[in-house]
Design a protein around this motif. Structure first.
Motif, PDB file in Angstrom:
ATOM      1  N   VAL A  37       0.848  -1.203   0.000  1.00 10.25           N
ATOM      2  CA  VAL A  37       0.000   0.000   0.000  1.00 10.25           C
ATOM      3  C   VAL A  37       0.879   1.248   0.000  1.00 10.25           C
ATOM      4  CG1 VAL A  37      -1.528   1.360   1.507  1.00 10.25           C
ATOM      5  CG2 VAL A  37      -2.087  -1.015   0.969  1.00 10.25           C
ATOM      6  N   LEU A  38       1.895   1.261   0.846  1.00 14.71           N
ATOM      7  CA  LEU A  38       2.798   2.414   0.884  1.00 14.71           C
ATOM      8  C   LEU A  38       3.576   2.559  -0.422  1.00 14.71           C
ATOM      9  CD1 LEU A  38       4.142   2.130   4.534  1.00 14.71           C
ATOM     10  CD2 LEU A  38       2.630   3.905   3.616  1.00 14.71           C
ATOM     11  N   ASP A  39       3.977   1.448  -0.998  1.00 12.14           N
ATOM     12  CA  ASP A  39       4.725   1.489  -2.256  1.00 12.14           C
ATOM     13  C   ASP A  39       3.859   2.039  -3.385  1.00 12.14           C
ATOM     14  OD1 ASP A  39       6.999   0.860  -3.970  1.00 12.14           O
ATOM     15  OD2 ASP A  39       5.742  -0.753  -4.761  1.00 12.14           O
ATOM     16  N   ARG A  40       2.652   1.568  -3.471  1.00 14.81           N
ATOM     17  CA  ARG A  40       1.772   1.988  -4.568  1.00 14.81           C
ATOM     18  C   ARG A  40       1.244   3.400  -4.392  1.00 14.81           C
ATOM     19  NH1 ARG A  40      -1.283  -3.653  -6.066  1.00 14.81           N
ATOM     20  NH2 ARG A  40       0.555  -4.596  -7.019  1.00 14.81           N
ATOM     21  N   ALA A  41       1.178   3.874  -3.156  1.00 18.04           N
ATOM     22  CA  ALA A  41       0.684   5.240  -2.911  1.00 18.04           C
ATOM     23  C   ALA A  41       1.670   6.274  -3.446  1.00 18.04           C
ATOM     24  CB  ALA A  41       0.442   5.459  -1.423  1.00 18.04           C
ATOM     25  N   ARG A  42       2.955   5.954  -3.341  1.00 13.69           N
ATOM     26  CA  ARG A  42       4.029   6.856  -3.798  1.00 13.69           C
ATOM     27  C   ARG A  42       3.974   8.231  -3.136  1.00 13.69           C
ATOM     28  NH1 ARG A  42       7.088   3.924  -6.946  1.00 13.69           N
ATOM     29  NH2 ARG A  42       6.118   2.491  -8.374  1.00 13.69           N
ATOM     30  N   ARG A  43       3.365   8.278  -1.965  1.00 12.10           N
ATOM     31  CA  ARG A  43       3.321   9.494  -1.152  1.00 12.10           C
ATOM     32  C   ARG A  43       3.085   9.055   0.292  1.00 12.10           C
ATOM     33  NH1 ARG A  43      -1.901  10.604   0.374  1.00 12.10           N
ATOM     34  NH2 ARG A  43      -3.527   9.587  -0.848  1.00 12.10           N
ATOM     35  N   PRO A  44       3.416   9.916   1.238  1.00 13.10           N
ATOM     36  CA  PRO A  44       3.156   9.564   2.638  1.00 13.10           C
ATOM     37  C   PRO A  44       1.655   9.392   2.895  1.00 13.10           C
ATOM     38  CG  PRO A  44       4.680  11.409   2.484  1.00 13.10           C
ATOM     39  CD  PRO A  44       4.131  11.181   1.103  1.00 13.10           C
ATOM     40  N   LEU A  45       1.323   8.419   3.723  1.00 12.93           N
ATOM     41  CA  LEU A  45      -0.075   8.158   4.072  1.00 12.93           C
ATOM     42  C   LEU A  45      -0.288   8.275   5.570  1.00 12.93           C
ATOM     43  CD1 LEU A  45      -0.847   4.990   1.910  1.00 12.93           C
ATOM     44  CD2 LEU A  45      -1.543   7.347   1.453  1.00 12.93           C
ATOM     45  N   ARG A  46      -1.488   8.703   5.928  1.00 14.63           N
ATOM     46  CA  ARG A  46      -1.887   8.731   7.336  1.00 14.63           C
ATOM     47  C   ARG A  46      -2.251   7.313   7.768  1.00 14.63           C
ATOM     48  NH1 ARG A  46      -6.787  12.016   8.049  1.00 14.63           N
ATOM     49  NH2 ARG A  46      -7.336  10.951   6.132  1.00 14.63           N
ATOM     50  N   PHE A  47      -2.203   7.101   9.065  1.00 12.37           N
ATOM     51  CA  PHE A  47      -2.555   5.804   9.641  1.00 12.37           C
ATOM     52  C   PHE A  47      -3.940   5.369   9.161  1.00 12.37           C
ATOM     53  CE2 PHE A  47      -4.594   3.186  12.823  1.00 12.37           C
ATOM     54  CZ  PHE A  47      -3.626   2.250  13.121  1.00 12.37           C
ATOM     55  N   THR A  48      -4.913   6.277   9.219  1.00 14.61           N
ATOM     56  CA  THR A  48      -6.286   5.923   8.841  1.00 14.61           C
ATOM     57  C   THR A  48      -6.388   5.537   7.364  1.00 14.61           C
ATOM     58  OG1 THR A  48      -6.795   8.269   8.546  1.00 14.61           O
ATOM     59  CG2 THR A  48      -7.423   7.267  10.646  1.00 14.61           C
ATOM     60  N   ASP A  49      -5.573   6.159   6.514  1.00 16.25           N
ATOM     61  CA  ASP A  49      -5.568   5.789   5.095  1.00 16.25           C
ATOM     62  C   ASP A  49      -5.026   4.372   4.908  1.00 16.25           C
ATOM     63  OD1 ASP A  49      -6.519   8.329   4.368  1.00 16.25           O
ATOM     64  OD2 ASP A  49      -4.473   9.122   4.179  1.00 16.25           O
ATOM     65  N   ILE A  50      -3.959   4.066   5.628  1.00 19.77           N
ATOM     66  CA  ILE A  50      -3.367   2.726   5.548  1.00 19.77           C
ATOM     67  C   ILE A  50      -4.367   1.697   6.058  1.00 19.77           C
ATOM     68  CG2 ILE A  50      -1.520   1.217   6.380  1.00 19.77           C
ATOM     69  CD1 ILE A  50       0.199   3.839   6.598  1.00 19.77           C
ATOM     70  N   LYS A  51      -4.979   1.990   7.189  1.00 22.90           N
ATOM     71  CA  LYS A  51      -5.940   1.070   7.796  1.00 22.90           C
ATOM     72  C   LYS A  51      -7.097   0.781   6.842  1.00 22.90           C
ATOM     73  CE  LYS A  51      -8.873   0.482  11.860  1.00 22.90           C
ATOM     74  NZ  LYS A  51     -10.051   0.107  11.099  1.00 22.90           N
ATOM     75  N   ALA A  52      -7.602   1.804   6.187  1.00 25.41           N
ATOM     76  CA  ALA A  52      -8.721   1.614   5.257  1.00 25.41           C
ATOM     77  C   ALA A  52      -8.311   0.773   4.048  1.00 25.41           C
ATOM     78  CB  ALA A  52      -9.247   2.969   4.800  1.00 25.41           C
TER      79      ALA A  52
END
Length: 111
Positions: A37-52
């Protein structure tokens, strides 16, 4: 002709131990998913975004992020827009794992 190699400490490549450590870390529940998820986002993510995106409990995501951060695969930073929350991104080392993760994902999809 079958070659049998002796299993002794002096003949064992220490890289096998490192591979074991990596596999132990990324095979924990949702670890690989968080990394992808972090790799594909290619930008920093919030905890809630990762969780979702991972669809797991807060406890699981929190534990995995901490373990991945401790291992140097994930970087946590303060969110400038909301100082009480954190942002997560892959470290340079984590990004180095990206092609391996993608290959594994593609292999599993075809399997």
């Amino acid at each position: 002709m079958r070659v049998v190699l002796p299993v002794t400490g002096e003949n064992c490549d220490p890289t096998y131990g490192k591979v074991d450590e990596v596999l132990e870390l990324i095979t924990k529940s949702k670890s690989l998913h968080v990394l992808m998820v972090l790799d594909r986002a290619r930008r920093p993510l919030r905890f809630t975004d990762i969780k979702a995106r991972v669809d797991a409990s807060s406890t699981t995501i929190s534990r995995r992020l901490k373990e991945l951060e401790d291992a140097g695969l994930v970087v946590r930073s303060l969110n400038p827009a909301s100082p009480q929350s954190n942002l997560y991104t892959l470290s340079d080392v984590g990004r180095g794992l990206s092609p391996v993760m993608q290959s594994l994902f593609e292999w599993a999809k075809d399997w």
